[in-house]
Design a protein around this motif. Structure first.
Motif, short mmCIF file in Angstrom:
data_model
loop_
_atom_site.label_atom_id
_atom_site.label_comp_id
_atom_site.label_asym_id
_atom_site.label_seq_id
_atom_site.Cartn_x
_atom_site.Cartn_y
_atom_site.Cartn_z
N GLY A 1 6.24 2.23 0.53
CA GLY A 1 4.99 2.06 1.25
C GLY A 1 5.17 2.15 2.76
O GLY A 1 4.21 2.35 3.48
N CYS B 1 0.85 -1.19 0.00
CA CYS B 1 0.00 0.00 0.00
C CYS B 1 0.88 1.23 0.00
O CYS B 1 1.79 1.36 0.82
N GLU C 1 -3.75 9.92 3.94
CA GLU C 1 -4.54 9.32 2.87
C GLU C 1 -5.98 9.81 2.86
O GLU C 1 -6.72 9.53 1.95
N CYS D 1 -7.23 0.57 -6.56
CA CYS D 1 -5.96 0.42 -5.85
C CYS D 1 -4.79 0.18 -6.80
O CYS D 1 -4.73 -0.84 -7.48
N SER E 1 -0.34 4.26 0.38
CA SER E 1 -1.13 5.32 1.04
C SER E 1 -1.57 6.41 0.08
O SER E 1 -1.59 7.58 0.44
N ILE F 1 -3.96 -4.42 -4.37
CA ILE F 1 -4.30 -5.15 -3.14
C ILE F 1 -5.75 -5.62 -3.25
O ILE F 1 -6.63 -4.83 -3.55
N LYS G 1 -5.08 -2.76 6.03
CA LYS G 1 -3.91 -2.97 6.88
C LYS G 1 -4.27 -3.83 8.09
O LYS G 1 -3.52 -4.72 8.48
N ALA H 1 -8.04 1.54 3.01
CA ALA H 1 -6.60 1.34 3.22
C ALA H 1 -6.35 0.88 4.65
O ALA H 1 -5.64 -0.09 4.91
#
Ligand code: SF4
Ligand code: SF4
Lengths: 455, 357
Positions: free
Chosen positions: B121, A381, B291, A430, A383, A434, A402, A398
């Motif tokens: 990431g 990811c 985000e 995405c 972000s 993911i 996680k 997101a």
């Protein structure tokens, strides 16, 4: 999948919508201009006893018994259940386990269709809707075996009996069909606009709602125009054209766009005075109820670059997929078939699955497209927030992703895991590839199991 | 859910469509957007800039690749993010910096700024800025030695310090500068001039970049146009850039109105130094920014304010690097307190959410 570019609709920004969502390539061009056509009858039909939400129907017929097209062959088992009607004149051969699109084999009535039969619907008797009471109408709806034809297959009569204290002021008819490729509702609105209005009137009458709004997207202007021609003069039913955006066809998004109401988390639309019905369901209601008939066939869009003769076809319930695909010149395997739209539909386990009431379309992708769209490279990811900006429920996929990766399923409640309706927007956007929706499906299951284990 | 388990079932479930905008595509486009800026830098500062860009990018890519080889995992240079880091490192270093120092900076950026945190990431800070912050301390003097832009001989002759033998301190540039620099050259950037002497710089020079400064930070307009390309392709979060620039402009205007003789005007504030490069290409690094929608605005405003505060009241002439690093540091916190409001949230849920954060 970019076989067609997005249609540019500058006026779109002035149309109503919900916030967030995505714009996948629409790909309606395969079938949107093809009027609804009838396919011939197969030699055998597999009528699943459970093709609606709720309890499976109970057979009324025995092997060896002759049935007439339209005759009830199974009764509803309780309130949240629906009866079944013979989709063709023939003889019941046996009750057998057949594959379903979800995978596990389920019980079905196997009906051998009499060849050369006219297959006219002889069963059922005309009714005077105006003279019927609310209760009689609800019973009539249940007797018709009508369920949500948009996919959920929830028995319609249950929706027509909202919980005590909920007053419906507006009926919403969902003609958005926001899934790419599918055109069933789009065509129904054009080809059977009068039935749609008739159905809407019946729904309003049963629910006591003073107004109804038929909502469709601006990639279906022709459908909106067709309906406008047959609207009743009293202005109680209106058509609203909203912005083309996925998932506009989700109940909650439709309520937001059309009447600017939010359906509270975990509650029915009736809690905010709404009742939402799909176009196909409403058309079927308008067509069947006055004649006292049951659901025996439905319109199915068979589309995609992988099939030679894409179109919108009337298919008897229980027709094996293999028969249809053969008629349309498809030689491949079930591997590249998707039932429903590409965003929320499932892959098909076998070509032997029969058509059910809830199934509005099959999409056939080329093997190459399948590769492109499923075997995307995986990155961590980054972000980027694309999923947060795409989620129509305004969740934080997101963050949920996680937590799912760390198996912290219970913590996901804080981020409203169960408000996710698996629309797929987050996975679609995405850039890291993911499989967020996949994570959430597993997480919901694990979360429920963990809660059950430690109350 | 192990990765293997997830990917084996992933093949069969919805959605069956994917947006074509994958990480590598986005990153590659950022590289495209940086190329015109590189070209301008070379035109502005000559072959020293070219060598700087090549060395920094090469070292960055090599560092990541070699690490992957040693860590026995497939190389990650294919996602292009390390190329961005390499180029950005070059663009924020002074053109006269000895190449070996640039190589060290680039190495530190990738090793300490990225790999140390766990790779793409997971980096908390913008890797390029981590490297630069390191070098600011390690090589203070060369990191603040500036050369004039657009010298006549720049395409044929290196700035002498560029080719300093590795691990040696560079010699003084005084002699060389006195022979090549135009009259009135003070060895200061526009920001330093403003800080020490309250002298402004011609606006057109600031906007079009013919001033002293870091290799790629000088051409404000060009940077903005390149950023626009990414915005149009929806590969960059314009809200971050926009909020930083607007905040910095408004906040500095406030001081300018109070005392125009003491404080610079907003146009100078936006055009000078690395604000434009930072706001367009560094603060927008997806990994190290929040985000959430609201979070992004908060982050931008925070950085905008910090830039002005450091520039006007800090001991340094330039504050963009530290402002962004600070922004990066608080970004997880910002994300956490700016969770989106869920559709149809009922009271109970909202309260629960609050307890959760
Ligand atoms: S699948 Fe769930 S989390 Fe993802 S966008 Fe749809 S509602 Fe949001
Ligand atoms: S879209 Fe994918 S990469 Fe971007 S924030 Fe969401 S999960 Fe992370």
């Amino acid at each position: 999948m970019s076989s067609t570019a997005h249609t540019f609709r500058p006026l779109s920004i002035f149309r109503k919508s919900f916030s967030h969502g995505i714009h996948p390539a629409e790909n309606k061009h395969y079938t949107e201009h093809k009027p609804i056509e009838r396919l011939p009858f197969p030699s055998e039909l597999y009528v699943l006893l459970s093709q609606h939400a709720g309890k499976p129907a109970v057979p009324l017929v025995k092997p060896g018994q002759e049935v007439v097209r339209g005759e009830p062959v199974a009764r509803a088992d309780g309130f949240v259940s629906a009866p079944l009607h013979a989709p063709a004149t023939g003889v019941v051969k046996r009750i057998d386990l057949v594959p379903t699109s979800k995978g596990p084999r389920k019980e079905a009535l196997v009906i051998q269709v009499y060849p050369g039969e006219t297959q006219e619907v002889l069963y059922g008797q005309d009714r005077d809707i105006d003279a019927m009471s609310k209760q009689e109408l609800i019973q009539a709806v249940q007797d018709s075996g009508l369920v949500g034809l948009g996919g959920a297959a929830f028995p319609t009569h249950v929706k027509l009996s909202p919980p005590e204290g909920h007053v419906i002021d507006t009926v919403l008819i969902n003609g958005c069909e926001c899934e790419p490729y599918l055109t069933t509702d789009q065509r129904l609105m054009i080809d059977q606009a009068a039935d749609l209005i008739e159905g809407t009137k019946i729904l309003m009458k049963i629910l006591g709602a003073p107004r109804a709004i038929i909502g469709t997207e601006d990639n279906k202007i022709a459908s909106a125009e067709a309906i406008k021609k047959v609207l009743p003069a009293d202005g109680t039913i209106t058509v609203q054209v909203v912005r083309t955006k996925y998932p506009q066809g989700a109940e909650k998004m439709l309520a937001k766009a059309l009447v600017n109401r939010e359906i509270p988390s975990g509650q029915y639309p009736s809690s905010v005075g709404l009742a939402v019905f799909n176009v196909a369901t409403t058309v079927e209601l308008g067509q069947l109820l006055p004649k006292g008939q049951g659901v025996i066939e439905r319109v199915v869009t068979i589309t995609g670059p992988g099939v030679d003769k894409p179109g919108n076809y009337i298919v008897p319930i229980g027709t094996p997929l293999r028969f249809i695909m053969k008629k349309l010149g498809y030689e491949g395997s079930a591997k590249h078939l998707i039932t429903g739209g590409p965003m929320m539909g499932d892959t098909v386990s076998s070509l032997d699955v029969p058509i059910t009431k809830g199934c509005g379309g099959f999409l056939v992708l080329t093997p190459q497209q399948f590769e492109e769209n499923t075997l995307s490279e995986r990155f961590p990811c980054i972000s980027c927030g694309s999923c947060v900006d795409a989620c129509p429920m305004h969740l934080n996929p997101a963050q949920l992703g996680k937590l799912a990766a760390k198996r912290m399923y219970l913590d996901m409640d804080k981020y409203h895991l169960f408000d996710c309706f698996e629309c797929g927007c987050c996975s679609y956007v995405c850039p890291a590839g993911i499989p967020l929706v996949q994570y959430f499906r597993v997480s919901k299951k694990m979360n429920r199991e963990m809660k059950a284990a430690s109350p | 859910m192990s990765q293997a388990a997830a990917s084996s079932i992933e093949l069969r479930t919805s959605p069956h469509l994917r947006s074509p905008k994958t990480v590598d595509v986005i990153m590659r486009n950022v590289v495209y957007a940086l190329l015109p800026i590189c070209a301008f830098a070379v035109w502005n500062f000559g072959i020293s800039a070219l060598a700087l860009i090549v060395v920094c990018t090469g070292v960055a890519v090599l560092t990541e690749h070699v690490y992957c080889v040693f860590a026995k995992k497939p190389t990650t240079v294919g996602d292009w993010s390390v190329v961005i880091t390499g180029i950005l490192v070059a663009l924020i270093l002074p053109p006269a910096l000895p190449l070996w120092m640039a190589a060290v900076t680039s190495f530190i950026s990738v090793a300490l700024g990225k790999i140390f945190f766990g790779g793409l990431g997971y980096n908390v800070f913008n890797p390029a800025l981590v490297g630069r912050a390191f070098s600011q301390v390690a090589f203070t003097l060369p990191m603040t030695t500036w050369t004039p832009a657009q010298l006549p001989g720049r395409f044929f002759e290196f700035i002498p310090t560029s080719l300093t033998i590795p691990f040696l301190e560079p010699g003084s540039l005084q002699g060389w500068l006195s022979s090549v620099a135009p009259d009135g050259w003070t060895g200061a950037t526009p920001l330093q001039l403003m800080k020490s002497e309250q002298t402004g710089t011609e606006v057109s020079q600031l906007l079009f970049g013919s001033v002293a400064g870091s290799t790629g930070e000088t051409a404000a307009v060009l940077i903005l146009v390149c950023g626009l390309y990414l915005v149009v392709r929806k590969m960059m979060n314009w809200r971050i850039t926009f909020s930083i620039l607007v905040t910095a402009a408004l906040f500095s205007w406030l001081f300018y109105v109070i005392d125009p003789s003491q404080y610079p005007d907003p146009v100078f504030m936006l055009g000078a130094g690395s604000l434009m490069l930072g706001a367009v290409f560094m603060a927008t690094d997806m990994v190290s920014s929040p985000e959430t929608r609201l979070g992004v605005w908060v982050y931008g405003v925070f950085i905008g304010v910090m830039v002005v505060v450091i520039r006007l009241f800090g001991g340094l002439p330039e504050g963009v690097m530290y402002a962004i690093l600070l922004g990066n540091a608080v970004s997880p916190l910002i994300s956490r307190v700016t969770q989106p409001k869920t559709y149809g949230a009922v009271r109970k849920n909202r309260k629960q959410a609050k307890e959760g954060v």
